[in-house]
Enzyme design. Structure first.
Site, mmCIF file in Angstrom:
data_model
loop_
_atom_site.group_PDB
_atom_site.id
_atom_site.type_symbol
_atom_site.label_atom_id
_atom_site.label_comp_id
_atom_site.label_asym_id
_atom_site.label_seq_id
_atom_site.Cartn_x
_atom_site.Cartn_y
_atom_site.Cartn_z
ATOM 1 N N ILE A 1 -3.582 -10.086 2.659
ATOM 2 C CA ILE A 1 -3.548 -9.324 1.401
ATOM 3 C C ILE A 1 -4.956 -9.074 0.887
ATOM 4 O O ILE A 1 -5.283 -7.978 0.419
ATOM 5 C CB ILE A 1 -2.688 -10.062 0.351
ATOM 6 C CG1 ILE A 1 -1.224 -10.031 0.772
ATOM 7 C CG2 ILE A 1 -2.855 -9.426 -1.035
ATOM 8 C CD1 ILE A 1 -0.320 -10.938 -0.046
ATOM 9 N N LYS B 1 -6.435 -6.177 2.565
ATOM 10 C CA LYS B 1 -5.864 -4.912 2.101
ATOM 11 C C LYS B 1 -6.423 -4.525 0.730
ATOM 12 O O LYS B 1 -6.765 -3.360 0.488
ATOM 13 C CB LYS B 1 -4.342 -5.024 2.034
ATOM 14 C CG LYS B 1 -3.688 -5.203 3.406
ATOM 15 C CD LYS B 1 -2.231 -5.649 3.288
ATOM 16 C CE LYS B 1 -1.636 -5.927 4.666
ATOM 17 N NZ LYS B 1 -0.284 -6.488 4.606
ATOM 18 N N GLN C 1 4.914 -8.154 1.420
ATOM 19 C CA GLN C 1 4.249 -8.996 2.420
ATOM 20 C C GLN C 1 5.267 -9.942 3.049
ATOM 21 O O GLN C 1 5.955 -10.692 2.352
ATOM 22 C CB GLN C 1 3.118 -9.795 1.763
ATOM 23 C CG GLN C 1 2.277 -10.603 2.722
ATOM 24 C CD GLN C 1 1.457 -9.717 3.662
ATOM 25 O OE1 GLN C 1 0.930 -8.693 3.245
ATOM 26 N NE2 GLN C 1 1.361 -10.122 4.906
ATOM 27 N N ASP D 1 4.476 0.946 4.385
ATOM 28 C CA ASP D 1 4.583 0.114 5.586
ATOM 29 C C ASP D 1 5.522 0.735 6.613
ATOM 30 O O ASP D 1 5.553 0.313 7.769
ATOM 31 C CB ASP D 1 5.109 -1.282 5.209
ATOM 32 C CG ASP D 1 4.017 -2.346 5.310
ATOM 33 O OD1 ASP D 1 2.970 -2.065 5.915
ATOM 34 O OD2 ASP D 1 4.217 -3.459 4.788
#
Length: 909
Positions: free
Chosen positions: A27, A30, A74, A99
């Site tokens: 994360i 990202k 996630q 995603d």
């Protein structure tokens, strides 16, 4: 995208359940990447104890947030509770599923709809790496090892639709080495460390290794190292290209996530361009004879209001639904659209009307139906919410009529979303606060007042924010209640209102003549503190004017605080802020400030917001509704609003008050005229509501009509004082003759109108106003040299005189003693530079309702002046204008009833 809209940023939310170290690492990568390229990324953390329902609620909240264009969940979901991962991932809105994991996006990829879906980030990154090698994918033999939903399965589909011949291998595949040896392109994502050996690989093949595995390595501080699914050392000797692990596919996955988020944001911008409407119109089924208004309204099934909102470019989180046919619009839309250009701005007004009204509302709706459903332009109507006083009294509703209506008319004419009730509650809270404060000051010492106004709480006194503002107004820069001197305490607690100088009245949204003068405080509990008072109708409340003229929640809060309700015995103005009630007023009005969305019979959008009367208030719908509508229609679209009563009343206030506060500049005035009203101005017999029209009005009489055109000519002149082109709309009735309609059109053009057009929108809907719409289009292209009638810095009496002489045609004005006193008082109090809102009869250009045509040789008597400081104008009262109407002998409510079987309202018109 920034060049297109400087305030726009793509938005990404990463939703995490739990606190796994590996998830935190991914994360952070990202979030860092998003920040580098200008994506507004948010990490939404839910605890390990989160339930599936809580996760789904969080996803739903992000789905409905228009500032977020990408949402990733996630994985894995690190919760102590059972989670259905498939259900959670499929809860993400497909258009935000950057995603590419929802079933909808996966299905589109499997079908080959690559341009209409999000491709999962790892396969997309792999594909980009393959293309970077220069190898043409088409016709090549590709082998994918692994069939996971995240890598293997979508990788197969992506290669297939790029024209490779694809074999997917997995744990049950026989002769895996043989299959691998045939591959020009090899993508591995099986999750087994270094399973694929170099000798399996075809010489010169492109090898993409998606595996991440940990193997023991005592040379590393952690005792382990990361390897892929391919034995890198041996494979690199065979491969033409090979990705390292780590540092190969991983960074590409993050890059593709960013690319998908940017793509989603671009799609959002493209589909939400202001002025880019994808609207469907409703086809009318015209009947002859024309049925009743409510029968027509019921015969048309309105579009669901959320669909209407979407069609005109509003976002789901900007719309608050009130059932299926009406909604409130969040003011956040103004910030989103602030950089967008405005459309064309049109105001509909009229000649001096008969007591029956001449169809301004009907013309407004007919015009927007013509511009929208027939001329295919983006168009919004912005109209006032009707008061229930006239609805149940003598005039009936105000939704338009015939085949030019706002629907459903019973929703429109009755409670709508409760805005008028909110105003009634807020207004009467102020009235209660005034009399309670006078009572308590008359019955308590300074110390007792102070102790009750600033009570002990937890052994300590503390000022409210309202009280701090009052202290500042008094020049007392203290925040600790214990530090005020006795003199400061006295100044703070004593408003010392003069009961005879209380200007704030109670209100009710009902016509009730017996409330025009009352005595309050007659109960023994009020200890003899009685005073004369009165009720006004709610739509005459200053709070209604504040609502109509405000530009934001902050502005409304300040305007409410500035409202002057009384004068102290020393001549100081007392405001709602002094009373400590202004914050509560803002709370009561927090929903009312949002415009209401409805629709016409033909499916064009309507904002219904605020409803001040035009003869005793400023008579125009809200600035907020106009501003939002002007952004939504785009530069080629139109916003049509209506000003109450004749041009001498509503239009004059639209220009001098509303446009002065809003900063908006109108392009066209539409002046509604009728044969019957002009015959009345030519000397025809009295027109009485509820009585049949005399013969002169239903038979051709050109002489009477020609005489009466003087009133129309004067109203055209009034509009042209402001530098705006005028189009006359001749609202035709079935008894009008072609010759009569021709006389009006010829006279209007001769008087300086840009054009004059006969209209039949009552009987034909928008089709009957197409010529009017075309004339308005042409007029909007001509130069508009808009100007105000007067400078607000002029003395109060001079401003009133300019209106009376130029607009009404008076010789002069006469300030009666009370009015003269108010001029001196308001000038001294600093209110002399406010614009003027004349309260006079709408039935004549003069102050006398029975004087028709264009009266001359008269002096306008001003008997009193009220100060609406919060709204931002002064109200001279001319003649004996009642501020709450009365009921006639036979009110409309005789015909109104509810069918208990169908729950339908009957009898409204």
């Amino acid at each position: 995208m920034k060049a297109q809209d400087p305030n726009f940023s793509p938005g990404l939310v990463v939703l995490q359940v739990g606190d796994r170290d590996d998830s935190n690492l991914y994360i952070s990568m990202k979030i860092k990447a998003a920040a580098e390229i200008g994506i507004n990324a948010t990490h939404m953390r839910l605890p390990k104890t989160a339930t599936e329902r809580e996760v789904l609620d969080s996803i739903r909240e992000v789905n409905e947030n228009s500032s977020v264009h990408g949402l990733i969940v996630q994985l894995p979901l690190d919760s102590v509770n059972k989670m259905d991962t498939e259900r959670v991932t499929n809860a993400v809105a497909p258009e935000k599923d950057v995603d590419g994991l929802t079933s909808i996006n996966a299905g589109k990829l499997a079908r080959g709809d690559l341009g209409d879906c999000f491709i999962p980030c790892t396969p997309n990154g792999c594909m980009e790496l393959i293309k970077q090698t220069g190898m043409s994918v088409a016709g090549k033999k590709a082998v994918v090892i692994g069939r996971s939903k995240i890598v293997g399965a979508p990788m197969h589909d992506l290669l297939l639709w790029n024209h490779a011949t694809v074999t997917t291998c997995h744990s049950k595949t026989a002769n895996l080495a043989e299959e691998v040896s045939k591959a020009d392109i090899l993508v591995v994502g099986i999750g087994k460390a270094e399973m694929v050996k170099g000798e399996w690989i075809k010489k010169g093949a492109v090898v993409i290794d998606c595996g991440i595995n940990h193997v023991p390595d005592e040379s590393k501080p952690s005792g382990k190292r990361v390897v892929g699914d391919v034995h890198f050392t041996s494979a690199k000797e065979q491969a033409g290209f090979i990705t390292p692990v780590p540092g190969g596919v991983g960074p590409m996955t993050v890059a593709m996530l960013m690319a998908n988020t940017v793509q989603s944001a671009k799609r959002f911008l493209d589909s939400h361009q202001p002025g880019k409407w994808n609207i469907s119109y409703t086809e009318l089924n015209l009947q002859r004879p024309v049925p009743s208004d409510i029968a027509i309204s019921r015969s048309c099934v309105p579009k669901p209001i959320d669909r209407m909102a979407m069609e005109v470019g509003l976002l789901s989180d900007e719309v608050e639904l009130y059932g299926k046919t009406k909604a409130k619009i969040q003011l956040s839309v103004m910030k989103r659209l602030q950089a967008k250009p405005d459309g064309k701005y049109v105001v509909v007004t009229g000649i001096t009307p008969t007591p029956l009204g001449e169809g301004k509302s009907t013309t407004t709706i007919g015009l927007v139906q013509a511009l929208g459903a027939h001329l295919k332009l983006n168009v919004f109507a912005c109209v006032r919410q009707p008061s229930q006083g006239p609805t149940f009294g003598i005039k009936g509703g105000a939704a338009g009529g015939g085949y030019s209506q706002v629907i459903p008319m019973e929703e429109f004419n009755l409670h709508l979303t409760g805005d008028i009730h909110a105003i009634t509650a807020a207004n009467n809270l102020v009235a209660a606060a005034i009399d309670a404060r006078i009572f308590h000051e008359n019955t308590q010492t300074d110390k007792a007042l102070y102790n009750r106004l600033v009570p002990l709480s937890g052994g300590k006194r503390q000022f409210s924010s309202n009280q701090v503002n009052r202290l500042k107004k008094l020049g007392i820069e203290k925040t600790d209640p214990a530090t005020l001197t006795e003199e400061e305490v006295t100044r703070f607690v004593r408003l010392d209102m003069n009961p005879d100088a209380v200007t704030w009245q109670r209100v009710l949204d009902t016509n009730d003549r017996f409330l025009r003068k009352i005595t309050i405080g007659q109960s023994p509990t009020e200890k003899g503190f009685t005073r004369e008072a009165q009720f006004d109708i709610t739509v005459a409340s200053e709070i209604m004017a504040v609502l109509a003229l405000t530009s934001s929640l902050v502005d409304m809060r300040q305007r409410l605080a500035n409202m002057v309700v009384a004068t102290s015995r020393s001549g100081q103005p007392i405001t709602t802020e002094d009373l400590g009630v202004s914050g509560a007023l803002a709370v009561l009005m927090r929903d009312a400030i949002k415009p209401n969305l409805m629709q016409t019979l033909e499916g064009t959008p309507v904002f219904v917001h605020a409803g001040p009367f035009a003869n005793i208030a400023h008579g125009n719908s809200s600035i907020l509704a106009d501003k939002i509508a002007l952004k939504l229609v785009g530069p080629e679209g139109f916003v049509v609003t209506e000003a109450g009563f004749g041009a001498d009343i509503g239009m004059e206030k639209f220009f001098n008050i509303k446009c002065r506060h809003s900063g908006l500049r109108p392009h066209v005035v539409v002046l509604v005229a009728t044969v019957r009203a002009l015959k009345m101005h030519g000397g025809g017999p009295t027109v009485t509501a509820g009585m049949p029209l005399p013969r002169e009005y239903v038979e051709e009489n050109l002489e009477l009509l020609e005489k009466g055109c003087c009133n129309m000519n004067k109203q055209i002149e009034n509009a042209r004082y402001f530098g705006v082109p005028v189009v006359v709309a001749v609202n035709a009735f079935k008894t009008d003759t072609e010759a009569e309609l021709g006389v009006i059109c010829d006279a209007a053009k001769a008087a300086g109108a840009f054009d004059a057009v006969r209209c039949s929108h009552w009987a034909e809907g928008g089709a009957g106003a197409v010529a009017l719409g075309q004339a308005v289009q042409r007029a909007a292209e001509t130069p508009s040299n808009f100007k105000f009638l007067y400078d607000v810095e002029l003395p109060i009496a001079d401003k009133i005189r300019i209106i009376a002489q130029k607009i009404y045609g008076a010789d002069d004005i006469e300030l009666l003693p009370e009015a003269q006193h108010k001029v001196e008082l308001y000038t001294k109090q600093g209110f002399g530079n406010l614009p003027i809102c004349m309260a006079k009869t709408h039935l004549s250009l003069s102050h006398e309702a029975d004087k028709k045509g264009v009266p001359t040789g008269f002096v306008v008597p001003v008997r009193d002046i009220r100060a609406s400081v919060g709204a931002g104008f002064l109200v001279p009262l001319v003649g004996t204008m009642p501020t709450i109407p009365g009921l006639p002998t036979r009110p409309c409510f005789y015909d109104i009833d509810l069918d208990p079987e169908t729950e339908q309202v009957n009898g409204l018109f």
